[in-house]
Each structure stands twice: as C-alpha cells, then as structure tokens.
Design an enzyme around this catalytic site. Structure first.
Site: not given
Lengths: 300, 145
Positions: A253, A248
C-alpha cells in the site's frame, strides 16, 4: 524512439510528473505499438487469466517479484531473467495496471524503479476502470519474443528504506498509510485481511496516518493535485524539501503512496519502508506508539 | 484426530499434482468458474453466511449437515477474486456429501499439499485454510446442536 507523454487528461498536467500516468483511452489507441509493453499486476494471482488488456503480460507481485527464499525482492539477475522472459527491453515504455486501484501495480512500478527502468507508467484508474468502460479484454496470452534485459544492480538506497534507515530518520516525516485501526493498534492487519504476523500493534512514533486509498477517487483514478495537496501537505504536514518515509504492512500500500508523493506531488526524497509493520511490529526493543495520535519521535 | 483425506480430495490433489505450475493455475481457474451458484434461500439471506476473514476477498460460506449426516458446503465469492473462488470451489465440490466425521478428519494442511505453493504463494493459500477451518467449526456446531 521515446513514447510521448499522454496529454489527453488535463488533470495530469498539474502533477509534478505527468509522464508517469496515462489514460485508458490512450492505452487502447496505442495497443500493439512497438516500444510499449502493457503489464498487469494484481493482488489476485488468477485475475489476469480471466481476461486482460490485449497484449498485456502478467507480472505477479509475489511469485515473480519477491525472492522465493529470502525476504527480499529478486536481485538484478532475477529481474533481468524475468523481464527477458516477458519480452521487455530496457528502453521499452512499461505501462502497468492492476486491480484494487492499482495497489499492486504501484508496487510493481516501484520495484521496476528500484532497478532504474526509466519509462514506467500507471494506467489511471487501473483494471476496474478499463473494464467499467467496456474496453477490450482477452484471455489470449501474448507470445512476445524473449529479450536480453541487462543485469542491473537494484538501488536499495534512493527509493527504499530499511529498519535502520527508519531509526535514523526520526525527526523527519513518516507516513503510515494503513487503516486507522491498524495505526491505533486495534489490529495488526487491514480490516478483512489475513493475519500476517506482527507481534505488536500500533505505529512507528511520530508517523502521520493517511490511509493510502484516500488518494483515489470513487472511479479508481488519482485525485486532483489540489485534493492530494490538501491530504498530504495540509493534512499530514508535509513540506517541500522534506525527506519522507512511507510504510504500511508489507510495503505494498505504501508503494501506492510513494507514487503519489514522488510522481504526482513532486516530493524528491521519498522512500518506501517495505519491511513495514510486519517487521517493525516484531522487532525487539523498538519504540511503538498506540492510539490515534502520532506520538513523539524518540531522540536519536 | 489423525487425518484421513477423503477420496474426493485425494482425486483433486492428484489432478493438481499431475500438472506443471502454469496448468495448475489454469485448473484452479476451472474450479473458480465451476463454483456453484448459491441456492436461492442463501442468496436471499446473506445474513446466514459466515465471512471468511482469512481471505483477502469477500468470501462467505455456510455449512449444512442434513438428516443423513451428509455435509453440504455453500460458498460465494466475487468474480474479481478468482483465486478465492477456486479455493472455495475445491472445498464445495470435494466435501459434497461426505459425512460430518469425514470432513472433520481432513488434515488441516490439505491446502498446502495441492502443489500450489509455488504458483499461488503460501500467503494466498492461507485463505483456503481459513475456509476449511471455518467449515469444520460450523460442522462441530451443527452436530453438537
């Protein structure tokens, strides 16, 4: 004595590793039980102080789990010192939850896994679900006796990828879990998030874009196996046996997606590239693709 | 413009620096809890407020410069974002009633000097820098108008 698997939610049984998830109900029932340590890990460094699950200790992704100088995680000695101070033993069942759909909780779980902590689980639905259900909250910080957590070398090969691993990986699936705007190159940060300093925008060639939040339902719990399968197998073209790297912006994430791929869908070779876009988007000479299509993997 | 830190912010900084790291966090939480409610004319007109995109949580602010050249900063952020609320509250309370020129002269690195880098992390403190920068820009717009 090992802590049993929570079988109260029939959804869990479908997953490859149901032992990695527990329900809020199970946690409340088992509060204070020996051998279980509840850990809160949030994006907001003060949220724990406003109220947390009784008995839960706080571990902050930035101030606790990252090295303050080198861009890296704490080393084996640092991790041992942290967990000893928090009163966590090597054989404890660690139950992690946090804000924003367990975004940072998954990051903490992934880092615990780099150090091979065996039994570490997420509370399905995280902090928001616990509070929405009106379960008990306290501002009292528990005083746990310090433990003697062993110094364990961090395994940077099995679950973690570095930039050179990504360059060697071309031809195998990459999953970019950022927003479509970051993927296409319209912007380098998540919508409404601060600039974290990548010099170029776009994505790593051949990466499939599956924004991380698609893996959770409106109430913050993980989607069912069939929904996740549709997302990652049918949608992103992942197949059993694939060697997958997720990334990410700084690897947080994608820790969440790593959890979904590894523990819920059962892919056995999934690595998280935590250097992610803030590194790749600033490296000299590496290939980048802009636009909403994955683009071709460069020949190695 | 060489920066001069107003007495109000000097006082807040001294409060923070007198504490150890954990107590600095607790003081930031007190600020978060003390963030004043928006006056009703802003609460009812969220369109008047400017979003601070440097913050990871939704925070909005609006600056007034009254007829006596005194600055009034209004800000709102959700309870799930106490760090952001704390940053906003420091500025709302620290800037209240200062002259426009005094606010414009606040050194841009004020947020980095509160001793919170270790307890909160430099990355998060950028959100407060964003609020201060946007506050100053709004003041320049008001006094130019």
């Amino acid at each position: 004595m090992p802590v049993e698997v929570d079988t109260s939610d029939s959804k869990f049984a479908e997953y490859a590793h149901p032992e990695r998830l527990i329900t809020t109900e199970w946690v409340e029932t088992n509060l204070g039980r020996d051998g279980i340590v509840v850990v809160e890990s949030d994006e907001d460094v003060l949220l724990y102080e406003t109220g947390h699950i009784p008995g839960a200790v706080k571990i902050d992704w930035h101030t606790d789990l990252n090295d303050p100088v080198t861009r890296d995680f704490v080393d084996g000695a640092g991790f041992a010192a942290l967990l000893s101070a928090k009163g966590i033993s090597r054989d404890d069942t660690v139950v992690i939850y946090g804000d924003k759909n367990n975004w940072w909780a998954a990051y903490a779980l992934w880092i615990f896994s780099l150090f091979g902590h065996a039994d570490v689980r997420l509370i399905d639905g995280g902090r928001d679900k616990w509070i929405a259900e009106g379960r008990p909250i306290t501002t009292e910080v528990p005083s746990r006796d310090a433990t003697d957590y062993p110094v364990v070398d961090r395994d940077d090969k099995t679950l973690r990828a570095f930039r050179d691993d990504v360059a060697k990986h071309f031809g195998n699936p990459l999953v970019d879990v950022r927003s479509p705007e970051e993927f296409s190159g319209e912007r380098t940060t998540a919508p409404a998030y601060p600039e974290e300093g990548a010099l170029r925008a776009g994505h790593i060639p051949s990466a499939q874009n599956v924004p991380w939040g698609k893996a959770v339902a409106e109430d913050g719990t993980f989607r069912s196996l069939s929904e996740l399968s549709a997302l990652y197998r049918d949608g992103a073209g992942l197949n059993d046996g694939d060697d997958v790297i997720a990334y990410c912006r700084i690897g947080e994430r994608s820790s969440h997606t790593w959890f979904v791929l590894q523990h819920l869908l059962g892919f056995e070779n999934v690595r998280n590239y935590d250097g992610s876009w803030t590194e790749w988007g600033s490296l000299v000479g590496v290939p980048i693709v802009t636009g909403s299509e994955p683009g071709e993997a460069p020949s190695r | 413009m060489t920066g001069v830190l107003p007495e109000s912010l000097v006082g807040i900084r001294e409060e923070f620096l007198a504490l150890d790291q954990q107590d600095r966090l607790m003081l930031l939480l007190e600020f978060a809890n003390d963030l004043p409610e928006l006056p009703s004319h802003y609460a009812e007109h969220p369109d008047l407020l400017e979003r601070v995109v440097e913050c990871q949580s939704p925070v909005y602010l609006f600056v007034e410069v009254d007829a006596d050249n005194a600055v009034h900063l209004f800000a709102t952020a959700p309870p799930e974002a106490p760090t952001t609320r704390g940053f906003a509250s420091i500025l709302v309370q620290g800037l209240e009633g200062l002259s426009a020129e005094e606010v414009l002269a606040i050194p841009a690195d004020f947020p980095q000097t509160l001793g919170l880098n270790e307890a909160v992390s430099p990355l998060r403190i950028r959100g407060m820098s964003g609020m201060l920068g946007r506050t100053k820009r709004q003041i320049r717009e008001r006094i130019a108008a």
